[in-house]
Design a protein around this motif. Structure first.
Motif, PDB file in Angstrom:
ATOM      1  N   MET A   1     -13.634  -1.448 -29.589  1.00 19.69           N
ATOM      2  CA  MET A   1     -14.590  -2.337 -30.392  1.00 19.69           C
ATOM      3  C   MET A   1     -14.658  -3.652 -29.945  1.00 19.69           C
ATOM      4  O   MET A   1     -13.635  -4.238 -29.657  1.00 19.69           O
ATOM      5  CB  MET A   1     -13.764  -2.519 -31.907  1.00 19.69           C
ATOM      6  CG  MET A   1     -14.566  -3.393 -33.071  1.00 19.69           C
ATOM      7  SD  MET A   1     -13.581  -3.720 -34.360  1.00 19.69           S
ATOM      8  CE  MET A   1     -13.740  -1.816 -35.326  1.00 19.69           C
ATOM      9  N   SER A   2     -15.889  -4.295 -29.992  1.00 19.85           N
ATOM     10  CA  SER A   2     -15.970  -5.465 -29.472  1.00 19.85           C
ATOM     11  C   SER A   2     -15.506  -6.521 -30.248  1.00 19.85           C
ATOM     12  O   SER A   2     -15.136  -6.497 -31.410  1.00 19.85           O
ATOM     13  CB  SER A   2     -17.366  -5.741 -29.165  1.00 19.85           C
ATOM     14  OG  SER A   2     -18.221  -5.898 -30.418  1.00 19.85           O
ATOM     15  N   GLY A   6     -15.377  -6.748 -34.364  1.00 16.51           N
ATOM     16  CA  GLY A   6     -14.003  -7.152 -35.207  1.00 16.51           C
ATOM     17  C   GLY A   6     -14.394  -8.227 -36.174  1.00 16.51           C
ATOM     18  O   GLY A   6     -13.818  -8.365 -37.136  1.00 16.51           O
ATOM     19  N   PHE A   7     -14.994  -9.237 -35.768  1.00 16.20           N
ATOM     20  CA  PHE A   7     -15.304 -10.307 -36.427  1.00 16.20           C
ATOM     21  C   PHE A   7     -16.417  -9.912 -37.687  1.00 16.20           C
ATOM     22  O   PHE A   7     -15.885 -10.468 -38.972  1.00 16.20           O
ATOM     23  CB  PHE A   7     -16.166 -11.314 -35.777  1.00 16.20           C
ATOM     24  CG  PHE A   7     -16.690 -12.402 -36.620  1.00 16.20           C
ATOM     25  CD1 PHE A   7     -15.950 -13.725 -36.925  1.00 16.20           C
ATOM     26  CD2 PHE A   7     -18.046 -12.685 -37.051  1.00 16.20           C
ATOM     27  CE1 PHE A   7     -16.609 -14.743 -37.794  1.00 16.20           C
ATOM     28  CE2 PHE A   7     -18.675 -13.515 -37.727  1.00 16.20           C
ATOM     29  CZ  PHE A   7     -17.880 -14.842 -38.035  1.00 16.20           C
ATOM     30  N   LEU A  27     -27.257  -8.545 -44.502  1.00 16.24           N
ATOM     31  CA  LEU A  27     -27.254  -7.883 -43.137  1.00 16.24           C
ATOM     32  C   LEU A  27     -26.839  -8.902 -42.245  1.00 16.24           C
ATOM     33  O   LEU A  27     -27.546 -10.050 -41.882  1.00 16.24           O
ATOM     34  CB  LEU A  27     -28.613  -7.093 -42.721  1.00 16.24           C
ATOM     35  CG  LEU A  27     -28.888  -6.878 -41.420  1.00 16.24           C
ATOM     36  CD1 LEU A  27     -27.758  -5.453 -41.362  1.00 16.24           C
ATOM     37  CD2 LEU A  27     -30.191  -5.967 -41.135  1.00 16.24           C
ATOM     38  N   LEU A  28     -25.512  -8.709 -41.566  1.00 16.59           N
ATOM     39  CA  LEU A  28     -24.897  -9.853 -40.731  1.00 16.59           C
ATOM     40  C   LEU A  28     -25.311  -9.428 -39.117  1.00 16.59           C
ATOM     41  O   LEU A  28     -25.181  -8.277 -38.844  1.00 16.59           O
ATOM     42  CB  LEU A  28     -23.689  -9.921 -40.895  1.00 16.59           C
ATOM     43  CG  LEU A  28     -23.196 -10.121 -42.478  1.00 16.59           C
ATOM     44  CD1 LEU A  28     -21.425 -10.625 -42.329  1.00 16.59           C
ATOM     45  CD2 LEU A  28     -23.880 -11.342 -43.057  1.00 16.59           C
ATOM     46  N   ILE A  29     -25.679 -10.335 -38.317  1.00 24.12           N
ATOM     47  CA  ILE A  29     -25.850 -10.325 -36.989  1.00 24.12           C
ATOM     48  C   ILE A  29     -25.210 -10.987 -36.209  1.00 24.12           C
ATOM     49  O   ILE A  29     -25.307 -12.407 -36.257  1.00 24.12           O
ATOM     50  CB  ILE A  29     -27.793 -10.354 -36.626  1.00 24.12           C
ATOM     51  CG1 ILE A  29     -28.216  -9.190 -37.602  1.00 24.12           C
ATOM     52  CG2 ILE A  29     -27.564 -10.066 -35.326  1.00 24.12           C
ATOM     53  CD1 ILE A  29     -29.701  -9.409 -37.277  1.00 24.12           C
ATOM     54  N   LEU A 228     -25.045  -8.187 -28.889  1.00 28.60           N
ATOM     55  CA  LEU A 228     -25.227  -8.064 -30.469  1.00 28.60           C
ATOM     56  C   LEU A 228     -24.439  -7.131 -31.075  1.00 28.60           C
ATOM     57  O   LEU A 228     -24.012  -6.108 -30.582  1.00 28.60           O
ATOM     58  CB  LEU A 228     -26.672  -7.787 -30.792  1.00 28.60           C
ATOM     59  CG  LEU A 228     -28.036  -8.400 -30.413  1.00 28.60           C
ATOM     60  CD1 LEU A 228     -29.060  -8.103 -30.711  1.00 28.60           C
ATOM     61  CD2 LEU A 228     -27.631 -10.020 -31.079  1.00 28.60           C
ATOM     62  N   ALA A 229     -24.089  -7.474 -32.495  1.00 25.55           N
ATOM     63  CA  ALA A 229     -23.395  -6.619 -33.392  1.00 25.55           C
ATOM     64  C   ALA A 229     -23.937  -6.769 -34.637  1.00 25.55           C
ATOM     65  O   ALA A 229     -24.481  -7.877 -34.825  1.00 25.55           O
ATOM     66  CB  ALA A 229     -21.629  -6.544 -33.370  1.00 25.55           C
TER      67      ALA A 229
END
Length: 239
Positions: A1-2, A6-7, A27-29, A228-229
């Motif tokens: 997991m990046s 994790g954040f 929607l969080l980016i 990106l996540a």
């Protein structure tokens, strides 16, 4: 997991917010490796497109009658805010677009343009200035909010029951998507950011994803080393 995953994995929307609006989705980016800078030809051209789209929307109906704007006005009333005095971010931008959107920096320009073009509230925060993960809750009224009045830095506090985005250090955005804190604002030198796209019915999940895809597409064009996540937060589904 990046680190970004994790954040975002620690982000949450409190049950009290979903009780207020069960149709709410965030929607969080999270982005790293962005190429920052002042407003440029790319970001200004995008703002110009958004201004044209906003003027067309004005011709078709009043801003407050646009479906997603109307939904946000209802949400504001639900926690005691007066939408005529404190406008949700998409309504405020659509109204400003009539005379021209602000040129701030390339990252802020891009997310403001996407917000107007897709008629959805979008916020952008400097990820390096976060203390812990974001969470959306109803305020107690004791949380600090870093802002400015007349050019002077001041600390204010939200109203009890107000819907606010927070981290461990205080409020990062008041009244859901009304006003951001100074501490986490995007700057010309920002290279990592958190973008928040807010949705209420009748905006669909498909439309929400389209707005997110537009945002990330523009970021990719400007930042070849971008990482990106993303994570969608929505109300738990019953059995």
């Amino acid at each position: 997991m990046s680190d970004l995953d994790g954040f975002l994995g620690q982000a949450r929307v409190h049950d009290a917010v979903f009780a207020l609006r069960p149709d709410y989705r965030a929607l969080l980016i999270a982005a790293e490796g962005m190429t920052p800078g002042p407003s440029d030809t790319y970001s200004i051209d995008l703002l110009t497109q958004a201004e044209t789209a906003a003027r067309q929307a004005h011709c078709e109906c009043k801003v407050e009658q646009l479906p997603h704007v109307a939904a946000w006005r209802e949400a504001y009333r639900a926690f005691g805010a007066k939408p005529q005095r404190t406008r949700n971010s998409i309504e405020a931008l659509l109204r400003r677009a009539e005379n021209g959107l602000p040129r701030t920096n390339r990252l802020t320009d891009i997310y403001n343009a996407v917000s107007v073009l897709h008629q959805i509230p979008v916020g952008g925060e400097d990820l390096s200035r976060y203390s812990g993960a974001p969470h959306l809750k109803r305020a107690t009224g004791s949380e600090p909010f870093d802002t400015a009045t007349g050019g002077t830095a001041v600390t204010e506090h939200p109203d009890p029951g107000e819907v606010v985005w927070c981290d461990n250090a205080g409020v990062t955005c008041r009244r859901w998507n009304w006003r951001q804190a100074r501490r986490t604002q995007l700057r010309d030198e920002t290279t990592s950011a958190l973008f928040i796209l807010d949705a209420l019915a009748p905006l669909t999940d498909t439309a929400l994803r389209e707005a997110a895809d537009a945002l990330t597409g523009h970021l990719h064009r400007l930042s070849p080393d971008l990482t990106l996540a993303s994570r969608l937060l929505s109300a738990p589904q019953g059995d």
